[in-house]
Scaffold this active site. Structure first.
Site, PDB file in Angstrom:
ATOM      1  N   LEU A  13      83.600  41.467 -46.326  1.00 29.07           N
ATOM      2  CA  LEU A  13      82.138  41.411 -46.483  1.00 29.07           C
ATOM      3  C   LEU A  13      81.763  41.326 -47.964  1.00 29.07           C
ATOM      4  CD1 LEU A  13      79.342  41.656 -44.971  1.00 29.07           C
ATOM      5  CD2 LEU A  13      79.383  44.036 -45.683  1.00 29.07           C
ATOM      6  N   ASP A  26      70.225  45.806 -41.798  1.00 27.27           N
ATOM      7  CA  ASP A  26      70.279  44.973 -40.604  1.00 27.27           C
ATOM      8  C   ASP A  26      70.044  43.579 -41.167  1.00 27.27           C
ATOM      9  OD1 ASP A  26      69.330  43.299 -38.432  1.00 27.27           O
ATOM     10  OD2 ASP A  26      69.381  45.130 -37.240  1.00 27.27           O
ATOM     11  N   HIS A  27      71.092  42.768 -41.243  1.00 27.16           N
ATOM     12  CA  HIS A  27      70.949  41.546 -42.050  1.00 27.16           C
ATOM     13  C   HIS A  27      69.907  40.593 -41.464  1.00 27.16           C
ATOM     14  CE1 HIS A  27      73.862  39.646 -39.273  1.00 27.16           C
ATOM     15  NE2 HIS A  27      73.439  38.491 -39.747  1.00 27.16           N
ATOM     16  N   HIS A  38      69.861  43.930 -34.156  1.00 23.14           N
ATOM     17  CA  HIS A  38      69.165  42.701 -34.571  1.00 23.14           C
ATOM     18  C   HIS A  38      68.032  42.315 -33.614  1.00 23.14           C
ATOM     19  CE1 HIS A  38      72.516  42.515 -37.188  1.00 23.14           C
ATOM     20  NE2 HIS A  38      73.336  41.843 -36.406  1.00 23.14           N
TER      21      HIS A  38
HETATM   22  C1  BG6 Z   1      76.702  40.333 -36.640  1.00 25.74           C
HETATM   23  C2  BG6 Z   1      77.499  40.475 -35.384  1.00 25.74           C
HETATM   24  O1  BG6 Z   1      75.956  41.487 -36.890  1.00 25.74           O
HETATM   25  O2  BG6 Z   1      75.818  39.211 -36.510  1.00 25.74           O
HETATM   26  C3  BG6 Z   1      78.266  39.196 -35.076  1.00 25.74           C
HETATM   27  O3  BG6 Z   1      78.414  41.570 -35.528  1.00 25.74           O
HETATM   28  C4  BG6 Z   1      77.347  38.015 -35.065  1.00 25.74           C
HETATM   29  O4  BG6 Z   1      78.958  39.305 -33.844  1.00 25.74           O
HETATM   30  C5  BG6 Z   1      76.481  37.972 -36.307  1.00 25.74           C
HETATM   31  O5  BG6 Z   1      78.133  36.848 -34.991  1.00 25.74           O
HETATM   32  C6  BG6 Z   1      75.436  36.900 -36.204  1.00 25.74           C
HETATM   33  O6  BG6 Z   1      74.761  36.789 -37.416  1.00 25.74           O
HETATM   34  P1  BG6 Z   1      74.071  35.426 -37.874  1.00 25.74           P
HETATM   35  O7  BG6 Z   1      73.425  35.753 -39.175  1.00 25.74           O
HETATM   36  O8  BG6 Z   1      75.157  34.414 -37.980  1.00 25.74           O
HETATM   37  O9  BG6 Z   1      73.096  35.060 -36.790  1.00 25.74           O
END
Ligand code: BG6
Length: 488
Positions: A15, A179-180, A242
């Site tokens: 990461l 929480d990205h 998310h």
């Molecule tokens: C992560 C999950 O939080 O988000 C993954 O652990 C997932 O399984 C990912 O693939 C998806 O993120 P993004 O930004 O690609 O939609």
């Protein structure tokens, strides 16, 4: 922005390389890092400062959105980086770390403002937080912040326990739970979309909105994460965090003047108004799925239980669809449909707000060729916000046709989620981080679903890889006379 020491646990990890160093570098290039700025990378491996810097540089070349080819710029950026070996459980390593942090603070003449970023497994959070406190790293004469990654707990009880432990060393205002999805540029625009547009704000209620659909579809499968994913599933991996964050961000009403406190207060109110689901009733509003073999983009792929590392009889969920209801005056009667899954037809994260059809309703109820107005919020990989309206062709026999009004399209090189979030954490702006109240209320909603899955009260539907999930997901909406938009 206050001069800051950025203490990174897990500095040799994936990461850090893929997201954190590129984010720091891009903030640096945009002049958005504090000055002075000190980075202390920590890991178990015996790395020298030089080796660490070389590894950071390599990750920038590979993953940074702004090119890392200006030697002078790179040199200035990397100068801030030091490395120290740390065994997470060894108290004396934290004392050594404190010495290094203080030495750098003295060299750079900076106050002891320290941001601790835990890019490590959640099983280490408690130990690290406690050691930061007991070593004196956290009790200096400046501010301290703790940035942690998901998952925050495995269920309601473990999340509460983790929070209790963390709160012995850090106050809630010092904890930044990443929480990205909250860092994604389009998600960050949702509040201003309402605030700057009274038209949208006025329509943001059950008077005008028929239903809201939130989709996070992925075409990838479990990849190399079998060990993690098979114990977690789509419900814990995506939905509890998310997806429920996207629901909160969509359902809040914000005053013109907003602040982190107001945003969080409103989000909490949304979660408090979510109609809880009883374990026995989960199967009526939640669809559980698991991908079977199929093909993605013309290439055959295996089913979930044939993936390396997955038990052949695994009943883990790789797909969830759910209908949630918010019991307050704004949203009563408006279903929020949420779905997320692996190995679906395409990668696409979007929110569709479907408006009611007043013309049809006001007239005789007959079809009149007018499609519902839609607000389509594309979060990724496309980033845009579009409003679909209807227009009538000229001439007496002209029919109606939908037109799209583009409200926003993200520039190609917009900052990545991590850049936004790390910038905010450095600035002490917690708006786009998950508050404990939100996390707890999310687990509260999800817990009966986890229990129902564990007791097999909800059927596990197989779906073909490359599809939009099991047919039961479409049936869930059909029960209300609705359908998922844009599945084709
Ligand atoms: C992560 C999950 O939080 O988000 C993954 O652990 C997932 O399984 C990912 O693939 C998806 O993120 P993004 O930004 O690609 O939609």
């Amino acid at each position: 922005m206050d001069p800051t020491t950025f203490v990174l646990f897990g500095a040799t990890g994936d990461l850090a390389k893929r997201k954190i160093y590129p984010a720091l570098y891009n903030l640096f290039v945009r002049g958005k890092l504090p000055q002075p700025f000190s980075v202390i990378g920590l890991g178990r491996r015996e790395w020298s400062d030089e080796f660490f810097r070389a590894s950071v540089e390599q990750s920038l070349r590979k993953f940074s959105r702004s090119e890392a080819n200006d030697a002078g710029l790179l040199h200035r950026f990397l100068q801030a980086f030091r490395y120290s070996v740390l065994d997470i459980g060894r108290e004396e390593d934290y004392r050594k770390l404190l010495e290094l942090v203080e030495r750098r603070e003295a060299e750079l003449r900076m106050p002891p403002n320290r941001l601790f970023y835990l890019s490590v497994g959640p099983e280490y959070f408690e130990t690290i937080a406690a050691n930061i406190q007991s070593s004196g790293l956290g009790s200096a004469n400046g501010w301290k912040r703790l940035v942690i990654e998901k998952p925050f707990g495995h269920d309601l009880a473990s999340a509460r326990e983790l929070n209790r432990k963390l709160s012995e060393s850090f106050a809630e205002e010092e904890i930044y739970r990443i929480d990205h999805y909250l860092g994604k540029p389009v998600v960050q625009r949702l509040e201003s979309l309402q605030q700057a547009n009274p038209v949208i704000q006025a329509m943001w209620t059950n008077r005008y909105i028929s239903n809201v659909q939130i989709t996070a579809a992925e075409s990838v499968g479990v990849e190399e994460r079998a060990g993690y994913y098979d114990h977690v599933g789509a419900l814990r991996d995506m939905f509890q965090n998310h997806m429920l964050q996207l629901l909160m961000m969509t359902a809040i009403h914000l005053p013109h003047e907003s602040s982190p406190e107001k945003v969080r207060f409103k989000k909490k109110r949304v979660m408090e108004a979510l109609l809880p689901v009883l374990k026995e009733d989960v199967r009526l509003s939640v669809v559980r799925g698991q991908y079977a073999a199929g093909s993605i983009g013309g290439k055959p792929v295996v089913g979930y239980t044939s993936e390396p590392g997955i038990a052949p009889d695994s009943a883990n969920d790789t797909f969830i669809a759910a209908r949630l209801l918010i019991e307050n005056n704004d949203w009563r009667g408006v279903p929020f449909y949420i779905r997320t899954g692996k190995r679906m037809k395409e990668k696409s994260t979007r929110i569709v707000v479907e408006f009611k059809e007043p013309v049809k309703q006001a007239a005789t109820g007959k079809e009149n060729g007018i499609a519902p107005n839609l607000l389509v919020i594309e979060i990724g990989p496309d980033e845009s916000i579009k409003l679909r309206l209807n227009t009538k062709d000229a001439g007496p026999d002209g029919g109606f046709k939908p037109v799209q009004v583009e409200l926003f399209e993200s520039p190609k090189d917009s900052p990545e989620a991590y850049e936004n979030l790390i910038g905010d954490a450095l600035n002490g702006n917690a708006t786009f981080f998950a508050h404990w109240d939100e996390v707890e209320l999310s687990w509260q909603w999800v817990q009966p679903v986890l229990d129902a899955f564990a007791e097999n009260l909800v059927p596990l539907h197989k779906y073909e890889a490359g599809s939009y999930g099991p047919a039961e997901s479409a049936a869930l909406l059909a029960q209300d006379g609705n359908c998922w938009w844009f599945d084709q």
